[in-house]
Design a protein around this motif. Structure first.
Motif, PDB file in Angstrom:
ATOM      1  N   LEU A   1       0.853  -1.057   0.175  1.00  0.00           N
ATOM      2  CA  LEU A   1       0.085   0.049   0.132  1.00  0.00           C
ATOM      3  C   LEU A   1       1.019   1.313  -0.080  1.00  0.00           C
ATOM      4  CD1 LEU A   1      -2.422  -1.046   2.580  1.00  0.00           C
ATOM      5  CD2 LEU A   1      -2.612  -1.490   0.166  1.00  0.00           C
ATOM      6  N   GLY A   2       0.432   2.452  -0.541  1.00  0.00           N
ATOM      7  CA  GLY A   2       1.108   3.564  -0.502  1.00  0.00           C
ATOM      8  C   GLY A   2       1.737   3.722  -2.135  1.00  0.00           C
ATOM      9  N   GLY A   3       2.091   5.054  -2.354  1.00  0.00           N
ATOM     10  CA  GLY A   3       3.012   5.638  -3.433  1.00  0.00           C
ATOM     11  C   GLY A   3       1.688   5.682  -4.610  1.00  0.00           C
ATOM     12  N   PHE A   4       0.334   5.744  -4.244  1.00  0.00           N
ATOM     13  CA  PHE A   4      -0.488   6.061  -5.210  1.00  0.00           C
ATOM     14  C   PHE A   4      -1.756   6.996  -4.764  1.00  0.00           C
ATOM     15  CE2 PHE A   4      -1.252   1.815  -3.736  1.00  0.00           C
ATOM     16  CZ  PHE A   4      -2.645   1.936  -3.679  1.00  0.00           C
ATOM     17  N   ALA A   5      -2.407   7.394  -5.306  1.00  0.00           N
ATOM     18  CA  ALA A   5      -3.907   8.078  -4.998  1.00  0.00           C
ATOM     19  C   ALA A   5      -4.899   7.265  -5.712  1.00  0.00           C
ATOM     20  CB  ALA A   5      -3.884   9.562  -5.376  1.00  0.00           C
ATOM     21  N   LEU A   6      -6.057   7.015  -4.665  1.00  0.00           N
ATOM     22  CA  LEU A   6      -6.935   6.236  -5.190  1.00  0.00           C
ATOM     23  C   LEU A   6      -8.487   7.046  -5.427  1.00  0.00           C
ATOM     24  CD1 LEU A   6      -8.507   3.275  -5.591  1.00  0.00           C
ATOM     25  CD2 LEU A   6      -8.988   3.519  -3.090  1.00  0.00           C
ATOM     26  N   HIS A   7      -8.789   7.152  -6.806  1.00  0.00           N
ATOM     27  CA  HIS A   7      -9.901   8.119  -7.285  1.00  0.00           C
ATOM     28  C   HIS A   7     -10.855   7.496  -8.114  1.00  0.00           C
ATOM     29  CE1 HIS A   7      -7.968  11.562  -5.420  1.00  0.00           C
ATOM     30  NE2 HIS A   7      -6.791  11.271  -6.132  1.00  0.00           N
ATOM     31  N   VAL A   8     -11.731   6.370  -7.514  1.00  0.00           N
ATOM     32  CA  VAL A   8     -12.252   5.585  -8.402  1.00  0.00           C
ATOM     33  C   VAL A   8     -13.864   5.746  -8.160  1.00  0.00           C
ATOM     34  CG1 VAL A   8     -10.506   3.530  -8.571  1.00  0.00           C
ATOM     35  CG2 VAL A   8     -12.100   3.759  -6.626  1.00  0.00           C
ATOM     36  N   GLY A   9     -14.216   6.777  -7.360  1.00  0.00           N
ATOM     37  CA  GLY A   9     -15.528   7.109  -7.470  1.00  0.00           C
ATOM     38  C   GLY A   9     -16.599   5.938  -6.747  1.00  0.00           C
ATOM     39  N   LEU A  10     -16.081   5.181  -5.593  1.00  0.00           N
ATOM     40  CA  LEU A  10     -16.843   4.045  -5.348  1.00  0.00           C
ATOM     41  C   LEU A  10     -17.961   4.389  -4.708  1.00  0.00           C
ATOM     42  CD1 LEU A  10     -14.052   2.245  -3.916  1.00  0.00           C
ATOM     43  CD2 LEU A  10     -15.035   1.852  -5.795  1.00  0.00           C
TER      44      LEU A  10
ATOM     45  N   ALA B   1     -16.780   2.109  20.088  1.00  0.00           N
ATOM     46  CA  ALA B   1     -17.755   2.298  19.169  1.00  0.00           C
ATOM     47  C   ALA B   1     -17.498   2.721  17.975  1.00  0.00           C
ATOM     48  CB  ALA B   1     -18.897   3.388  19.850  1.00  0.00           C
ATOM     49  N   ASP B   2     -16.444   3.744  17.979  1.00  0.00           N
ATOM     50  CA  ASP B   2     -15.898   4.323  16.413  1.00  0.00           C
ATOM     51  C   ASP B   2     -14.841   3.727  15.656  1.00  0.00           C
ATOM     52  OD1 ASP B   2     -13.962   4.926  18.170  1.00  0.00           O
ATOM     53  OD2 ASP B   2     -13.933   7.253  17.681  1.00  0.00           O
ATOM     54  N   ALA B   3     -14.594   2.538  16.291  1.00  0.00           N
ATOM     55  CA  ALA B   3     -13.772   1.744  15.601  1.00  0.00           C
ATOM     56  C   ALA B   3     -13.688   1.322  13.838  1.00  0.00           C
ATOM     57  CB  ALA B   3     -13.527   0.321  16.133  1.00  0.00           C
ATOM     58  N   PRO B   4     -15.015   1.205  13.582  1.00  0.00           N
ATOM     59  CA  PRO B   4     -14.988   1.138  12.135  1.00  0.00           C
ATOM     60  C   PRO B   4     -14.575   2.288  11.192  1.00  0.00           C
ATOM     61  CG  PRO B   4     -17.066   0.018  12.949  1.00  0.00           C
ATOM     62  CD  PRO B   4     -16.048   0.902  14.182  1.00  0.00           C
ATOM     63  N   GLU B   5     -15.002   3.624  12.191  1.00  0.00           N
ATOM     64  CA  GLU B   5     -14.764   4.796  11.315  1.00  0.00           C
ATOM     65  C   GLU B   5     -13.160   5.239  11.554  1.00  0.00           C
ATOM     66  OE1 GLU B   5     -16.604   7.854  13.517  1.00  0.00           O
ATOM     67  OE2 GLU B   5     -18.727   7.711  12.544  1.00  0.00           O
ATOM     68  N   LEU B   6     -12.306   4.679  12.531  1.00  0.00           N
ATOM     69  CA  LEU B   6     -10.967   4.790  12.510  1.00  0.00           C
ATOM     70  C   LEU B   6     -10.480   3.857  11.490  1.00  0.00           C
ATOM     71  CD1 LEU B   6     -10.250   4.589  16.656  1.00  0.00           C
ATOM     72  CD2 LEU B   6     -10.919   6.713  15.181  1.00  0.00           C
ATOM     73  N   ARG B   7     -10.801   2.867  11.543  1.00  0.00           N
ATOM     74  CA  ARG B   7     -10.017   1.769  10.357  1.00  0.00           C
ATOM     75  C   ARG B   7     -10.340   2.442   9.045  1.00  0.00           C
ATOM     76  NH1 ARG B   7     -12.460  -2.091  14.152  1.00  0.00           N
ATOM     77  NH2 ARG B   7     -11.061  -3.097  15.375  1.00  0.00           N
ATOM     78  N   ARG B   8     -11.524   3.062   8.883  1.00  0.00           N
ATOM     79  CA  ARG B   8     -11.837   3.407   7.421  1.00  0.00           C
ATOM     80  C   ARG B   8     -10.898   4.827   7.134  1.00  0.00           C
ATOM     81  NH1 ARG B   8     -16.912   4.721   8.413  1.00  0.00           N
ATOM     82  NH2 ARG B   8     -17.684   2.541   8.034  1.00  0.00           N
ATOM     83  N   TRP B   9     -10.661   5.646   8.064  1.00  0.00           N
ATOM     84  CA  TRP B   9      -9.824   6.574   7.751  1.00  0.00           C
ATOM     85  C   TRP B   9      -8.329   6.044   7.573  1.00  0.00           C
ATOM     86  CZ3 TRP B   9      -5.328   8.955   9.234  1.00  0.00           C
ATOM     87  CH2 TRP B   9      -5.274  10.304   8.852  1.00  0.00           C
ATOM     88  N   LEU B  10      -7.921   5.154   8.403  1.00  0.00           N
ATOM     89  CA  LEU B  10      -6.500   4.734   8.440  1.00  0.00           C
ATOM     90  C   LEU B  10      -6.340   3.788   7.169  1.00  0.00           C
ATOM     91  CD1 LEU B  10      -5.977   3.584  12.047  1.00  0.00           C
ATOM     92  CD2 LEU B  10      -4.770   5.131  10.949  1.00  0.00           C
ATOM     93  N   THR B  11      -7.327   3.081   6.730  1.00  0.00           N
ATOM     94  CA  THR B  11      -7.173   2.342   5.571  1.00  0.00           C
ATOM     95  C   THR B  11      -7.089   3.302   4.259  1.00  0.00           C
ATOM     96  OG1 THR B  11      -8.628   0.409   6.333  1.00  0.00           O
ATOM     97  CG2 THR B  11      -8.100   0.615   4.089  1.00  0.00           C
ATOM     98  N   ARG B  12      -7.794   4.455   4.190  1.00  0.00           N
ATOM     99  CA  ARG B  12      -7.892   5.224   3.220  1.00  0.00           C
ATOM    100  C   ARG B  12      -6.268   5.749   3.185  1.00  0.00           C
ATOM    101  NH1 ARG B  12     -11.040   6.813  -1.068  1.00  0.00           N
ATOM    102  NH2 ARG B  12     -10.701   8.675  -2.137  1.00  0.00           N
ATOM    103  N   TRP B  13      -5.832   6.374   4.103  1.00  0.00           N
ATOM    104  CA  TRP B  13      -4.443   7.017   4.383  1.00  0.00           C
ATOM    105  C   TRP B  13      -3.460   5.816   3.915  1.00  0.00           C
ATOM    106  CZ3 TRP B  13      -0.119   5.388   6.742  1.00  0.00           C
ATOM    107  CH2 TRP B  13       0.893   6.386   6.693  1.00  0.00           C
ATOM    108  N   ALA B  14      -3.609   4.525   4.103  1.00  0.00           N
ATOM    109  CA  ALA B  14      -2.536   3.639   4.003  1.00  0.00           C
ATOM    110  C   ALA B  14      -2.467   3.611   2.560  1.00  0.00           C
ATOM    111  CB  ALA B  14      -2.832   2.263   4.529  1.00  0.00           C
ATOM    112  N   ILE B  15      -3.606   3.635   1.552  1.00  0.00           N
ATOM    113  CA  ILE B  15      -3.781   3.337   0.342  1.00  0.00           C
ATOM    114  C   ILE B  15      -3.162   4.645  -0.222  1.00  0.00           C
ATOM    115  CG2 ILE B  15      -5.358   3.530  -1.594  1.00  0.00           C
ATOM    116  CD1 ILE B  15      -7.175   1.565   0.006  1.00  0.00           C
ATOM    117  N   GLN B  16      -3.474   5.785   0.243  1.00  0.00           N
ATOM    118  CA  GLN B  16      -3.115   7.213  -0.520  1.00  0.00           C
ATOM    119  C   GLN B  16      -1.849   7.727  -0.246  1.00  0.00           C
ATOM    120  OE1 GLN B  16      -6.280  10.135   0.144  1.00  0.00           O
ATOM    121  NE2 GLN B  16      -7.105   9.375  -1.655  1.00  0.00           N
TER     122      GLN B  16
END
Length: 486
Positions: free
Chosen positions: A6-15, A60-75
C-alpha cells in the motif's frame, strides 16, 4: 502467502458502494471523535488512531477509525507498507480466527505507525515485527473482553514475544513472504512494485504507448523545435526560445523512468547534477560554481475539482521538482546556466537553460527557468498504456454458492454482500448490481498496482487543445539503453 504494498498512489475510483478492506472501510470521512483535533497532522493521527485501536479494538467508532486509516494507507506517498500474512491466518482453512479482519488491518496500521515514529528507512523486518506486535495488542484487548476470541496460533505468537524471540521467529517468514530480493528491488520505499527501467519488459511491455501533451507557449517563450532521439529510452526534447533573443534557449526533455518514489526522484535529480559536474566541472572555477539542489512543489490540478485526500497534504499532492544553477565557460564564453528536474506520471521532465552571462546572470536564468517549469508542469498531460494496467479477471458466483472468504474488499448493497475483491480475481454474484470495472480498479489499488499516468491496457486519445502539441511514443522491447541527455 502473498505480499501486497500500500502507498505510493492516489485512489480516485468514485466508489458508490460500501467498501471494506478486510472488513475495514476505505471511506474518506474523519471520525467524529477526532473532529476537534483539526490541526493534527495526518502522521500524528495515524499513530493516535493505531494506539487507540490497540487498546480498544471494539470501541464504538472503531469502524470509522479503520476507514480513515485504510484510506490513508492506500493514498500515502511517503510510506510503503508490505502486507503479509505473518499471523498465519491462511493456515486456518475454513475454521477462521475471531476478529481476523480487524487484526489483519491492525498489522498495516502498526507498520505505518512504526515507520512514522522510527523513520520510513527502517528495515523491513522491524516494520513487520511492529505490525505483528500491534495486532497482538489488539488481540489481547479482544480476549480481555471476550474469552471466546482466543486463538491458539496468536497465543503462540504472544509467547514468542514474551520470551523475546518474536523477532527471530518472524525473520525467515518476512524474508520469504514480504522481504524478498525481488520485492526490495522492484518496490523501493514509497513506490509500488514495477519493472525497473533497465528491464527488457519495461519499454514495450509495462509501457507500450505514451503521449505527452505540452504547451507551445509559456510566457515569453515559444516552441521552436522538437527532437526525437534514436534510442527510445531517451524520449524526446522540445526547444523554446524568446523572440528576438539569441543569447540562449530552453530545452525540455521527456523520457520514461517508470513508477518512482520521492526518494527515487531525489536520487535521479542528484544523478543529473553529478552528470552536469562531470561534463562541465573542468570549465568551472570551483564546486561553488554549482548550487546544491533545491526542492520545490508544483500543485496538481485534481480531476474532480477537490483538494488532497486523507493522508495527503497540499504539499504532498504537488509534483516535486529540483532546481540548481551554475556558471561555466564554453567556447571562450562565460555562461549562466540552470536545471530543473521532476518526475510526473512515470516520465522524467528535465529543463535546461544556458545564456551568456554578459546578458543574463545566474539568478535571472534560474528564475526564468523555474517560472517556465512551474507553468509547464502544471499544464502537461502525460499518459501511458501497456501492462502497467493489469486488472484481475471477473468471475460470476452462482447464487447458491458460498461467499468467498478472506476477501481484500467487499461490496455490499443494502447490507448484502454482492461482490468480493480477492488477491487474484473479482467475484460478483450479480453483475447488474456492481460496476466491475471500478472493482477491478480497486483491486489494483489495494495491491499497489494502480499507477498514476497509466491510462489503460490500450492507448488513449488525449484532448489536444489549441496552443498545445502532442508527442506520441510507441515502444518496442529489446531496445538498447537511453542516449545521453545532458
Amino acid at each position: 502467502m502473498t505480499s501486497h504494498r500500500l502507498g505510493g498512489f492516489a485512489l480516485h475510483v468514485g466508489l458508490a458502494f460500501s467498501l471494506l478492506l478486510a472488513s475495514a472501510g476505505a471511506g474518506a470521512q474523519m471520525p467524529g471523535a477526532a473532529a476537534a483535533v483539526s490541526s493534527e497532522s495526518d502522521e500524528a493521527r495515524v499513530v493516535r488512531y493505531t494506539r487507540e485501536l490497540e487498546a480498544a479494538p471494539d470501541r464504538a467508532d472503531a469502524p470509522e477509525l479503520r476507514r480513515w486509516l485504510t484510506r490513508w494507507a492506500i493514498q500515502t506517498r511517503a510510506y510503503s507498507i508490505a502486507v503479509c500474512d505473518l499471523l498465519d491466518f491462511a493456515a486456518a482453512g475454513g475454521d477462521g480466527v475471531p476478529h481476523e479482519s480487524e487484526l489483519s488491518v491492525q498489522m498495516i496500521y502498526g507498520n505505518a505507525a512504526f515507520q512514522i515514529e522510527a523513520g520510513a528507512d527502517a528495515g523491513e523486518l522491524a516494520k513487520q515485527v511492529a505490525g505483528v506486535e500491534s495486532a497482538l495488542r489488539a488481540y489481547a484487548a479482544f480476549v480481555a473482553r471476550d474469552a471466546r476470541a482466543k486463538a491458539p496460533r496468536l497465543d503462540a505468537l504472544i509467547a514468542q514475544r514474551e520470551a523475546g524471540t518474536l523477532r527471530a521467529y518472524l525473520a525467515p517468514k518476512v524474508e520469504q513472504n514480504c522481504g524478498s530480493a525481488e520485492a526490495a528491488a522492484a518496490a523501493p520505499s514509497g513506490s509500488a512494485a514495477v519493472p525497473e527501467p533497465s528491464s527488457p519488459v519495461f519499454l514495450g511491455g509495462f509501457l507500450r504507448h505514451s503521449h505527452v501533451v505540452y504547451p507551445l507557449r509559456s510566457g515569453e517563450w515559444e516552441m521552436r523545435a522538437e527532437k526525437r532521439y534514436d534510442r527510445q529510452e531517451a524520449g524526446a526534447s522540445v526547444r523554446f526560445e524568446r523572440v528576438g533573443d539569441d543569447s540562449g534557449w530552453i530545452d525540455v526533455y521527456f523520457y520514461p523512468v517508470g513508477v518512482s518514489s520521492a526518494a527515487d526522484t531525489a536520487k535521479m535529480a542528484e544523478a543529473e547534477r553529478q552528470a552536469l559536474l562531470d561534463t562541465w566541472g573542468k570549465s568551472m572555477a570551483g564546486p561553488q560554481d554549482m548550487t546544491a539542489l533545491n526542492r520545490f512543489s508544483v500543485p496538481i490540478e485534481h480531476d474532480d475539482g477537490g483538494g488532497p485526500g486523507p493522508g495527503l497534504s497540499a504539499a504532498d499532492e504537488g509534483i516535486a521538482a529540483y532546481a540548481l544553477d551554475f556558471a561555466y565557460v564554453r567556447d571562450g564564453k562565460a555562461l549562466s546556466s540552470a536545471m530543473v528536474f521532476a518526475v510526473d506520471r512515470m516520465y522524467a521532465i528535465k529543463f535546461r537553460y544556458s545564456a551568456e552571462t554578459a546578458k543574463y546572470g545566474r539568478a535571472q536564468v534560474r528564475q526564468a527557468l523555474e517560472q517556465l517549469a512551474r507553468d509547464m508542469l502544471a499544464r502537461l498531460d502525460i499518459g501511458s498504456s501497456g501492462s502497467c494496467w493489469s486488472p484481475p479477471p471477473v468471475e460470476t458466483l452462482a447464487q447458491s454458492a458460498r461467499a468467498p472468504r478472506k476477501a481484500l474488499a467487499t461490496s455490499s448493497v443494502e447490507g448484502n454482500a454482492v461482490a468480493w475483491v480477492l488477491p487474484d480475481r473479482v467475484v460478483v454474484r450479480d453483475g447488474s448490481q456492481v460496476d466491475a470495472v471500478k472493482l477491478q480498479t480497486l483491486a489494483m489499488a489495494l495491491q499497489g498496482r494502480l499507477y498514476r499516468g497509466c491510462t489503460g491496457a490500450e492507448p488513449s486519445l488525449p484532448q489536444v487543445k489549441d496552443g498545445m502539441r502532442e508527442v506520441r511514443f510507441e515502444y518496442r522491447s529489446g531496445e538498447p539503453a537511453a542516449a545521453d541527455r545532458r
